[in-house]
Design a protein around this motif. Structure first.
Motif, PDB file in Angstrom:
ATOM      1  N   CYS A 139      40.604   1.403  64.997  1.00 48.87           N
ATOM      2  CA  CYS A 139      41.648   1.283  66.021  1.00 48.87           C
ATOM      3  C   CYS A 139      41.332   0.160  66.994  1.00 48.87           C
ATOM      4  N   PHE A 140      42.308  -0.129  67.857  1.00 50.61           N
ATOM      5  CA  PHE A 140      42.127  -1.096  68.938  1.00 50.61           C
ATOM      6  C   PHE A 140      40.961  -0.682  69.832  1.00 50.61           C
ATOM      7  N   ALA A 141      40.757   0.620  69.969  1.00 46.56           N
ATOM      8  CA  ALA A 141      39.611   1.229  70.657  1.00 46.56           C
ATOM      9  C   ALA A 141      39.427   2.584  69.981  1.00 46.56           C
ATOM     10  N   PRO A 142      38.198   3.066  69.846  1.00 44.52           N
ATOM     11  CA  PRO A 142      38.007   4.371  69.197  1.00 44.52           C
ATOM     12  C   PRO A 142      38.774   5.478  69.927  1.00 44.52           C
ATOM     13  N   ILE A 143      39.410   6.343  69.144  1.00 50.31           N
ATOM     14  CA  ILE A 143      40.163   7.462  69.696  1.00 50.31           C
ATOM     15  C   ILE A 143      39.575   8.754  69.148  1.00 50.31           C
ATOM     16  N   VAL A 144      39.279   9.692  70.047  1.00 45.72           N
ATOM     17  CA  VAL A 144      38.826  11.018  69.654  1.00 45.72           C
ATOM     18  C   VAL A 144      39.990  11.961  69.927  1.00 45.72           C
ATOM     19  N   HIS A 145      40.472  12.622  68.895  1.00 43.84           N
ATOM     20  CA  HIS A 145      41.661  13.478  69.001  1.00 43.84           C
ATOM     21  C   HIS A 145      41.406  14.699  69.880  1.00 43.84           C
ATOM     22  N   ARG A 146      40.310  15.373  69.716  1.00 47.44           N
ATOM     23  CA  ARG A 146      39.841  16.535  70.476  1.00 47.44           C
ATOM     24  C   ARG A 146      40.640  17.818  70.242  1.00 47.44           C
ATOM     25  N   ASP A 147      41.567  17.835  69.265  1.00 45.03           N
ATOM     26  CA  ASP A 147      42.284  19.079  68.986  1.00 45.03           C
ATOM     27  C   ASP A 147      42.775  19.108  67.531  1.00 45.03           C
ATOM     28  N   ILE A 148      41.901  18.741  66.609  1.00 47.93           N
ATOM     29  CA  ILE A 148      42.246  18.789  65.189  1.00 47.93           C
ATOM     30  C   ILE A 148      42.227  20.249  64.745  1.00 47.93           C
ATOM     31  N   LYS A 149      43.380  20.719  64.285  1.00 52.20           N
ATOM     32  CA  LYS A 149      43.519  22.075  63.759  1.00 52.20           C
ATOM     33  C   LYS A 149      44.723  22.078  62.830  1.00 52.20           C
ATOM     34  N   SER A 150      44.878  23.126  62.067  1.00 54.44           N
ATOM     35  CA  SER A 150      45.929  23.154  61.053  1.00 54.44           C
ATOM     36  C   SER A 150      47.340  23.045  61.638  1.00 54.44           C
ATOM     37  N   SER A 151      47.551  23.488  62.852  1.00 53.92           N
ATOM     38  CA  SER A 151      48.884  23.369  63.447  1.00 53.92           C
ATOM     39  C   SER A 151      49.177  21.948  63.939  1.00 53.92           C
ATOM     40  N   ASN A 152      48.165  21.089  64.008  1.00 57.20           N
ATOM     41  CA  ASN A 152      48.352  19.693  64.400  1.00 57.20           C
ATOM     42  C   ASN A 152      48.280  18.741  63.211  1.00 57.20           C
ATOM     43  N   VAL A 153      48.326  19.295  62.009  1.00 57.42           N
ATOM     44  CA  VAL A 153      48.415  18.501  60.785  1.00 57.42           C
ATOM     45  C   VAL A 153      49.788  18.789  60.188  1.00 57.42           C
ATOM     46  N   LEU A 154      50.590  17.745  60.005  1.00 56.65           N
ATOM     47  CA  LEU A 154      51.946  17.895  59.492  1.00 56.65           C
ATOM     48  C   LEU A 154      52.028  17.409  58.049  1.00 56.65           C
ATOM     49  N   LEU A 155      52.948  18.008  57.276  1.00 59.44           N
ATOM     50  CA  LEU A 155      53.092  17.682  55.857  1.00 59.44           C
ATOM     51  C   LEU A 155      54.511  17.211  55.551  1.00 59.44           C
ATOM     52  N   ASP A 156      54.616  16.198  54.685  1.00 61.35           N
ATOM     53  CA  ASP A 156      55.938  15.785  54.225  1.00 61.35           C
ATOM     54  C   ASP A 156      56.264  16.495  52.911  1.00 61.35           C
ATOM     55  N   LEU A 157      57.359  16.146  52.277  1.00 61.92           N
ATOM     56  CA  LEU A 157      57.782  16.835  51.053  1.00 61.92           C
ATOM     57  C   LEU A 157      56.766  16.726  49.920  1.00 61.92           C
ATOM     58  N   GLU A 158      56.029  15.606  49.862  1.00 57.42           N
ATOM     59  CA  GLU A 158      55.025  15.406  48.811  1.00 57.42           C
ATOM     60  C   GLU A 158      53.633  15.884  49.247  1.00 57.42           C
ATOM     61  N   PHE A 159      53.557  16.606  50.344  1.00 57.12           N
ATOM     62  CA  PHE A 159      52.309  17.140  50.903  1.00 57.12           C
ATOM     63  C   PHE A 159      51.389  16.055  51.451  1.00 57.12           C
ATOM     64  N   LYS A 160      51.943  14.890  51.800  1.00 61.61           N
ATOM     65  CA  LYS A 160      51.149  13.888  52.513  1.00 61.61           C
ATOM     66  C   LYS A 160      50.904  14.438  53.904  1.00 61.61           C
ATOM     67  N   ALA A 161      49.667  14.365  54.380  1.00 66.07           N
ATOM     68  CA  ALA A 161      49.302  14.921  55.683  1.00 66.07           C
ATOM     69  C   ALA A 161      49.237  13.829  56.749  1.00 66.07           C
ATOM     70  N   CYS A 162      49.714  14.181  57.949  1.00 64.69           N
ATOM     71  CA  CYS A 162      49.629  13.306  59.122  1.00 64.69           C
ATOM     72  C   CYS A 162      49.103  14.107  60.300  1.00 64.69           C
ATOM     73  N   ILE A 163      48.227  13.496  61.059  1.00 66.78           N
ATOM     74  CA  ILE A 163      47.717  14.118  62.283  1.00 66.78           C
ATOM     75  C   ILE A 163      48.728  13.887  63.393  1.00 66.78           C
ATOM     76  N   SER A 164      48.957  14.918  64.201  1.00 66.75           N
ATOM     77  CA  SER A 164      49.903  14.827  65.315  1.00 66.75           C
ATOM     78  C   SER A 164      49.272  15.405  66.579  1.00 66.75           C
ATOM     79  N   ASP A 165      50.033  15.403  67.649  1.00 72.34           N
ATOM     80  CA  ASP A 165      49.677  15.980  68.946  1.00 72.34           C
ATOM     81  C   ASP A 165      48.436  15.329  69.556  1.00 72.34           C
ATOM     82  N   PHE A 166      48.658  14.211  70.194  1.00 68.61           N
ATOM     83  CA  PHE A 166      47.579  13.437  70.805  1.00 68.61           C
ATOM     84  C   PHE A 166      47.485  13.656  72.311  1.00 68.61           C
ATOM     85  N   GLY A 167      47.999  14.780  72.802  1.00 69.12           N
ATOM     86  CA  GLY A 167      47.990  15.057  74.236  1.00 69.12           C
ATOM     87  C   GLY A 167      46.600  15.215  74.838  1.00 69.12           C
ATOM     88  N   LEU A 168      45.625  15.603  74.026  1.00 67.22           N
ATOM     89  CA  LEU A 168      44.249  15.749  74.519  1.00 67.22           C
ATOM     90  C   LEU A 168      43.345  14.603  74.074  1.00 67.22           C
TER      91      LEU A 168
END
Length: 191
Positions: A139-168
């Motif tokens: 990244c432009f600067a290292p980012i630590v998500h600090r809240d990786i959990k199954s509810s913050n991982v989203l899936l598309d129709l082909e089960f591609k996973a994306c990390i979401s919720d960067f509030g913390l």
């Protein structure tokens, strides 16, 4: 009113999103978390978005942190932020819509859990690892998500996973002080 990233008239887009969610009606709510609720918004053009409406009581810090973390990120395994709105009527973030919802919801649904064979589950783990590696090293600067959990991982129709919720999330400063306070969900904190 302020609306950024998108190259549209902010007031018009705000109205379209409010209309598409029926003024953020529970009928369009697809998830809720500590600092906001997520709504499914289909615009008249047919475009589909996930809109995260920030709770009014929340301070600006988490809202700004999420925007600042995502505005410079372009990675296939990190939820794409299309825009945001900060107005007196409310604040929200506009994301790409992920058809299957969260990994937590997929694992709790028997039909979807059965569909997620070991090969798909391995690909989901690989997608998350790629996103974390990008955030920590490329990244432009290292980012630590600090809240990786199954509810913050989203899936598309082909089960591609994306990390979401960067509030913390914490953007690390190589020349300054970094994480000193614990943040995240109990059971998911790295100690």
């Amino acid at each position: 009113m302020m609306f950024a990233i998108w190259n549209f008239d902010g007031e018009d887009v705000y109205k379209k999103i409010v209309d598409a969610t029926n003024n953020f009606s529970n009928a369009f709510c697809i998830g809720s978390g500590g600092n906001g609720s997520v709504y499914r918004a289909q615009l008249p053009t047919g475009e589909l978005f996930a809109v995260k409406k920030i709770h009014v009581a929340e301070d600006d810090e988490q809202f700004n942190r999420e925007i600042h973390s995502l505005v410079n990120i372009q990675h296939r395994n990190i939820a794409k932020l299309f825009g945001y709105c900060s107005a007196t009527q409310g604040r929200f973030l506009v994301y790409e819509y992920m058809d299957r919802g969260s990994l937590a919801a997929a694992l709790n649904c028997l039909g979807t859990a059965v569909e997620m064979d070991w090969a798909r589950r391995l690909n989901i783990v690989r997608d998350i690892a790629h996103a974390l590696s990008y955030m920590h090293h490329d990244c432009f600067a290292p980012i630590v998500h600090r809240d990786i959990k199954s509810s913050n991982v989203l899936l598309d129709l082909e089960f591609k996973a994306c990390i979401s919720d960067f509030g913390l999330a914490k953007i690390l400063d190589a020349n300054g002080s970094n994480c000193r306070n614990l943040a995240g969900t109990k059971g998911y904190l790295a100690l």
